[in-house]
Design a protein around this motif. Structure first.
Motif, PDB file in Angstrom:
ATOM      1  N   GLY A 123       2.528  10.260  10.083  1.00 15.69           N
ATOM      2  CA  GLY A 123       2.175  11.819   9.912  1.00 15.69           C
ATOM      3  C   GLY A 123       2.914  12.653   8.974  1.00 15.69           C
ATOM      4  O   GLY A 123       2.949  13.908   8.984  1.00 15.69           O
ATOM      5  N   ARG A 124       3.805  11.989   7.797  1.00 20.58           N
ATOM      6  CA  ARG A 124       4.325  12.577   6.731  1.00 20.58           C
ATOM      7  C   ARG A 124       3.343  13.536   6.273  1.00 20.58           C
ATOM      8  O   ARG A 124       3.666  14.605   5.959  1.00 20.58           O
ATOM      9  N   ILE A 125       2.144  13.189   5.804  1.00 23.64           N
ATOM     10  CA  ILE A 125       1.072  14.060   5.132  1.00 23.64           C
ATOM     11  C   ILE A 125       0.466  15.321   6.181  1.00 23.64           C
ATOM     12  O   ILE A 125       0.536  16.529   5.607  1.00 23.64           O
ATOM     13  N   GLY A 181      11.006   4.397   5.587  1.00 23.64           N
ATOM     14  CA  GLY A 181       9.973   2.812   6.126  1.00 23.64           C
ATOM     15  C   GLY A 181       8.473   3.085   5.570  1.00 23.64           C
ATOM     16  O   GLY A 181       8.117   2.004   4.978  1.00 23.64           O
ATOM     17  N   VAL A 182       7.909   4.114   5.888  1.00 21.53           N
ATOM     18  CA  VAL A 182       6.272   4.146   5.400  1.00 21.53           C
ATOM     19  C   VAL A 182       6.256   4.277   3.931  1.00 21.53           C
ATOM     20  O   VAL A 182       5.184   4.093   3.230  1.00 21.53           O
ATOM     21  N   LEU A 183       7.302   4.793   3.093  1.00 22.17           N
ATOM     22  CA  LEU A 183       7.218   4.786   1.653  1.00 22.17           C
ATOM     23  C   LEU A 183       8.196   3.755   0.906  1.00 22.17           C
ATOM     24  O   LEU A 183       8.334   3.603  -0.006  1.00 22.17           O
ATOM     25  N   ASN A 219      -6.896   9.996   2.793  1.00 16.32           N
ATOM     26  CA  ASN A 219      -6.590   8.410   2.753  1.00 16.32           C
ATOM     27  C   ASN A 219      -5.362   8.271   1.675  1.00 16.32           C
ATOM     28  O   ASN A 219      -5.654   8.394   0.661  1.00 16.32           O
ATOM     29  N   GLN A 220      -4.166   7.827   2.069  1.00 18.67           N
ATOM     30  CA  GLN A 220      -3.385   7.681   1.278  1.00 18.67           C
ATOM     31  C   GLN A 220      -2.474   6.455   1.477  1.00 18.67           C
ATOM     32  O   GLN A 220      -1.748   6.243   2.518  1.00 18.67           O
ATOM     33  N   TRP A 221      -2.171   5.800   0.684  1.00 17.47           N
ATOM     34  CA  TRP A 221      -1.452   4.474   0.429  1.00 17.47           C
ATOM     35  C   TRP A 221      -2.035   3.608   1.621  1.00 17.47           C
ATOM     36  O   TRP A 221      -0.895   3.022   2.479  1.00 17.47           O
ATOM     37  N   CYS A 222      -3.097   3.533   1.919  1.00 14.57           N
ATOM     38  CA  CYS A 222      -3.494   2.647   2.953  1.00 14.57           C
ATOM     39  C   CYS A 222      -4.849   1.942   2.746  1.00 14.57           C
ATOM     40  O   CYS A 222      -5.157   1.031   3.553  1.00 14.57           O
ATOM     41  N   VAL A 249      -5.444   8.828  12.234  1.00 12.13           N
ATOM     42  CA  VAL A 249      -5.991   7.404  12.425  1.00 12.13           C
ATOM     43  C   VAL A 249      -4.834   6.467  11.806  1.00 12.13           C
ATOM     44  O   VAL A 249      -4.610   6.670  10.831  1.00 12.13           O
ATOM     45  N   GLU A 250      -4.189   5.706  12.727  1.00  9.50           N
ATOM     46  CA  GLU A 250      -3.134   4.879  12.213  1.00  9.50           C
ATOM     47  C   GLU A 250      -3.200   3.517  13.340  1.00  9.50           C
ATOM     48  O   GLU A 250      -2.899   3.843  14.694  1.00  9.50           O
ATOM     49  N   PRO A 251      -3.194   2.618  12.805  1.00 10.66           N
ATOM     50  CA  PRO A 251      -3.192   1.276  13.882  1.00 10.66           C
ATOM     51  C   PRO A 251      -1.811   1.254  14.622  1.00 10.66           C
ATOM     52  O   PRO A 251      -1.751   0.351  15.629  1.00 10.66           O
ATOM     53  N   CYS A 293      -5.703   9.782   7.676  1.00  9.87           N
ATOM     54  CA  CYS A 293      -6.381   8.378   7.807  1.00  9.87           C
ATOM     55  C   CYS A 293      -5.054   7.216   7.248  1.00  9.87           C
ATOM     56  O   CYS A 293      -4.815   7.202   5.957  1.00  9.87           O
ATOM     57  N   GLY A 294      -4.733   6.067   8.165  1.00 12.26           N
ATOM     58  CA  GLY A 294      -3.638   5.372   7.628  1.00 12.26           C
ATOM     59  C   GLY A 294      -2.513   6.273   7.560  1.00 12.26           C
ATOM     60  O   GLY A 294      -1.600   6.189   6.605  1.00 12.26           O
ATOM     61  N   ALA A 295      -2.269   7.066   8.644  1.00  8.26           N
ATOM     62  CA  ALA A 295      -1.394   8.195   8.635  1.00  8.26           C
ATOM     63  C   ALA A 295       0.030   7.918   8.746  1.00  8.26           C
ATOM     64  O   ALA A 295       1.141   8.825   8.542  1.00  8.26           O
ATOM     65  N   GLY A 300      -7.213   0.444  13.004  1.00 10.46           N
ATOM     66  CA  GLY A 300      -7.390   0.315  11.569  1.00 10.46           C
ATOM     67  C   GLY A 300      -8.696   0.997  10.868  1.00 10.46           C
ATOM     68  O   GLY A 300      -9.705   1.202  11.744  1.00 10.46           O
ATOM     69  N   LEU A 301      -8.981   1.637   9.640  1.00  8.10           N
ATOM     70  CA  LEU A 301     -10.006   2.210   9.316  1.00  8.10           C
ATOM     71  C   LEU A 301     -11.346   1.289   9.421  1.00  8.10           C
ATOM     72  O   LEU A 301     -12.236   1.902   9.355  1.00  8.10           O
ATOM     73  N   GLU A 302     -11.066  -0.135   9.269  1.00  5.56           N
ATOM     74  CA  GLU A 302     -12.130  -0.664   9.246  1.00  5.56           C
ATOM     75  C   GLU A 302     -12.727  -0.747  10.539  1.00  5.56           C
ATOM     76  O   GLU A 302     -13.879  -1.194  10.754  1.00  5.56           O
ATOM     77  N   ALA A 303     -11.980  -0.283  11.693  1.00  7.00           N
ATOM     78  CA  ALA A 303     -12.623  -0.374  13.001  1.00  7.00           C
ATOM     79  C   ALA A 303     -12.789   1.116  13.644  1.00  7.00           C
ATOM     80  O   ALA A 303     -13.056   1.466  14.847  1.00  7.00           O
ATOM     81  N   SER A 316       0.898  -1.114  -0.061  1.00  4.81           N
ATOM     82  CA  SER A 316       0.017   0.065   0.055  1.00  4.81           C
ATOM     83  C   SER A 316       0.970   1.303  -0.300  1.00  4.81           C
ATOM     84  O   SER A 316       0.246   2.141   0.093  1.00  4.81           O
ATOM     85  N   SER A 317       2.102   0.996  -0.075  1.00  4.58           N
ATOM     86  CA  SER A 317       2.952   2.282  -0.194  1.00  4.58           C
ATOM     87  C   SER A 317       3.647   2.391  -1.751  1.00  4.58           C
ATOM     88  O   SER A 317       3.065   1.443  -2.657  1.00  4.58           O
ATOM     89  N   PRO A 318       4.110   3.511  -1.876  1.00  5.97           N
ATOM     90  CA  PRO A 318       4.791   3.632  -3.188  1.00  5.97           C
ATOM     91  C   PRO A 318       5.419   2.151  -3.439  1.00  5.97           C
ATOM     92  O   PRO A 318       5.951   1.734  -2.670  1.00  5.97           O
TER      93      PRO A 318
HETATM   94  C1  LIG Z   1       2.370   2.872   2.857  1.00  2.95           C
HETATM   95  S1  LIG Z   1       2.152   3.715   4.673  1.00  2.95           S
HETATM   96  C2  LIG Z   1       1.499   5.177   4.198  1.00  2.95           C
HETATM   97  C3  LIG Z   1       1.565   6.088   5.370  1.00  2.95           C
HETATM   98  C4  LIG Z   1       0.874   7.594   4.957  1.00  2.95           C
HETATM   99  N1  LIG Z   1      -0.234   7.585   4.632  1.00  2.95           N
HETATM  100  C5  LIG Z   1       1.747   7.982   4.075  1.00  2.95           C
HETATM  101  O1  LIG Z   1       1.483   8.335   2.843  1.00  2.95           O
HETATM  102  O2  LIG Z   1       3.096   8.552   4.711  1.00  2.95           O
HETATM  103  C6  LIG Z   1       0.668   2.557   4.935  1.00  2.95           C
HETATM  104  C7  LIG Z   1       0.132   2.616   6.381  1.00  2.95           C
HETATM  105  O3  LIG Z   1      -1.134   2.060   6.517  1.00  2.95           O
HETATM  106  C8  LIG Z   1      -1.247   1.494   7.995  1.00  2.95           C
HETATM  107  N2  LIG Z   1      -2.158   0.425   7.786  1.00  2.95           N
HETATM  108  C9  LIG Z   1      -2.103  -0.743   8.026  1.00  2.95           C
HETATM  109  N3  LIG Z   1      -3.130  -1.373   7.970  1.00  2.95           N
HETATM  110  C10 LIG Z   1      -3.984  -0.405   8.044  1.00  2.95           C
HETATM  111  C11 LIG Z   1      -5.593  -0.329   8.303  1.00  2.95           C
HETATM  112  N4  LIG Z   1      -6.417  -1.443   8.461  1.00  2.95           N
HETATM  113  N5  LIG Z   1      -6.204   0.814   8.355  1.00  2.95           N
HETATM  114  C12 LIG Z   1      -5.404   1.913   8.194  1.00  2.95           C
HETATM  115  N6  LIG Z   1      -4.275   2.058   8.037  1.00  2.95           N
HETATM  116  C13 LIG Z   1      -3.512   0.906   7.890  1.00  2.95           C
HETATM  117  C14 LIG Z   1       0.212   1.181   8.169  1.00  2.95           C
HETATM  118  O4  LIG Z   1       0.395   0.978   9.613  1.00  2.95           O
HETATM  119  C15 LIG Z   1       0.988   2.296   7.374  1.00  2.95           C
HETATM  120  O5  LIG Z   1       1.162   3.426   8.403  1.00  2.95           O
END
Ligand SMILES: C[S@@+](CC[C@H](N)C(=O)[O-])C[C@H]1O[C@@H](n2cnc3c(N)ncnc32)[C@H](O)[C@@H]1O
Length: 266
Positions: free
Chosen positions: A113-115, A66-68, A172-175, A130-132, A108-110, A153-156, A2-4
Motif C-alpha cells: 500500500g505504498r502508493i 522489499g516491494v521496490l 497499476n504500478q510495477w505489477c 488488489v494484491e495477491p 492494483c498490485g498494491a 491477482g489482477l488476472e482474476a 516488475s519493481s524498479p
Molecule cells: C514491485 S511490487 C509493486 C507494489 C506497488 N505497486 C508499489 O509500487 O509499491 C509488485 C507487486 O505485484 C504483486 N503481484 C504479483 N503477481 C501479481 C498479479 N498477478 N496481479 C497483481 N499483482 C501481482 C506482488 O505481490 C507485488 O506486491
C-alpha cells in the motif's frame, strides 16, 4: 522484475547484484541470464508462471525496500512524480477537477500500500486494494482511507462481475508485468466497465530497453518488462486511448526508465 530494476542491457558485472523487484534496466539482465538460448524464440510473456511469481513475492519482506526490489530511495521521487502527473490530469478534467476528493480509487498490485499511503488516500475518499500476497495487505489493513481488500491477482479480479466500483482512478504500478499480454488486455477491458465517466486507468511501469526492441522476461519474479511500443499496442487492443504520458524524472542511473500512462476508453 516488475519493481524498479536495473536495466538488463547495461549491467555492470563489477556491480553487486541488487535485490529484486524495483528492477534494473534491461541492459543488465537480459542477454545472458534472462533468455536461455533454448527458449530464446518463445514470446517472453509465455514464460510467466503465476505460482512462481507469488512464491517469489511471498518470500519478500513487507517493506518499501522489499516491494521496490531494494531501491526504497526511489519511492519519494516516484510518489512526487505521480502526484504531479495526477494533478495535471485533474486540471484538464471537467468531471474530476481539482479541489474535491475522488470518490473511489483502486490500488492494483498494491504491495504494502505504498502508493495508497503516499498518494491515493490523499486524493480519494476510499481506496480499494488488489494484491495477491496477504502478508503485504496485512500491512495496509485498517489504514485511513482503505476500503475493500482483494487478495487476488489482477488476472482474476472481476470487479465488473462482482458489482464493484465505479472507480474514478485505477492505479497499476510495477505489477502488470506479472500478466501475459492476453491477460493484460482482458484485464484492461474489464476495468473499462467499472471506470466512472471521466475516470482514468493509470499504468506506471518500467520500460524495456532491449537492444532489439523486445520485451524481457525476468525469471526472478516471473514477469516481463515491456517496451513502450508494446504497451501502446496492448492499450489500443483494450479499446483505450492515451490521454497523457510522462517519463518519471529523477530515477537513479542504471535503472530501467519508468513511464506513466493515463488511459480512458476510446
Ligand atoms: C514491485 S511490487 C509493486 C507494489 C506497488 N505497486 C508499489 O509500487 O509499491 C509488485 C507487486 O505485484 C504483486 N503481484 C504479483 N503477481 C501479481 C498479479 N498477478 N496481479 C497483481 N499483482 C501481482 C506482488 O505481490 C507485488 O506486491
Amino acid at each position: 522484475m516488475s519493481s524498479p530494476k536495473r536495466k538488463s542491457y547495461e549491467l555492470d558485472s563489477a556491480e553487486p547484484e541488487p535485490s529484486k523487484k524495483t528492477k534494473l534496466s534491461s541492459d543488465e539482465e537480459s542477454e545472458a541470464s534472462e533468455i536461455p538460448i533454448s527458449n530464446a524464440s518463445a514470446a517472453p510473456d509465455s514464460r510467466i508462471d503465476h505460482k512462481a511469481a507469488i512464491a517469489y513475492w511471498q518470500g519478500t519482506e513487507a517493506t518499501v525496500s522489499g516491494v521496490l526490489g531494494g531501491f526504497p530511495e526511489v519511492s519519494r521521487v516516484d510518489i512526487q512524480g505521480s502526484s504531479n502527473f495526477l494533478a495535471k490530469l485533474r486540471r484538464s478534467s471537467k468531471r474530476h477537477p481539482p479541489g474535491k476528493k475522488l470518490r473511489r480509487a483502486a490500488d492494483c498490485g498494491a504491495g504494502i500500500g505504498r502508493i495508497t499511503e503516499g498518494l491515493l488516500s490523499q486524493v480519494a475518499e476510499v481506496v480499494d486494494i488488489v494484491e495477491p500476497v496477504e502478508s503485504f495487505t496485512d500491512a495496509v489493513k485498517g489504514k485511513p482511507g482503505v476500503g475493500e481488500i482483494f487478495n487476488v491477482g489482477l488476472e482474476a479480479w472481476h470487479p465488473d462481475r462482482d458489482g464493484l466500483g465505479p472507480y474514478d482512478l485505477i492505479w497499476n504500478q510495477w505489477c502488470v508485468g506479472q500478466l501475459t499480454d492476453v491477460q493484460l488486455v482482458d484485464y484492461l477491458q474489464r476495468m473499462v466497465l467499472v471506470l466512472s465517466e471521466g475516470g482514468w486507468i493509470v499504468v506506471k511501469e518500467n520500460l524495456s530497453n532491449h537492444n532489439l526492441g523486445e520485451d524481457v522476461f525476468d525469471s526472478e519474479d516471473s514477469s516481463v518488462t515491456r517496451t513502450d511500443t508494446k504497451f501502446r499496442e496492448l492499450f489500443g487492443k483494450a479499446g483505450l486511448k492515451l490521454v497523457s504520458t510522462e517519463l518519471q524524472r529523477g530515477m537513479p542511473k542504471g535503472l530501467y526508465p519508468v513511464r506513466a500512462y493515463a488511459l480512458q476508453p476510446r
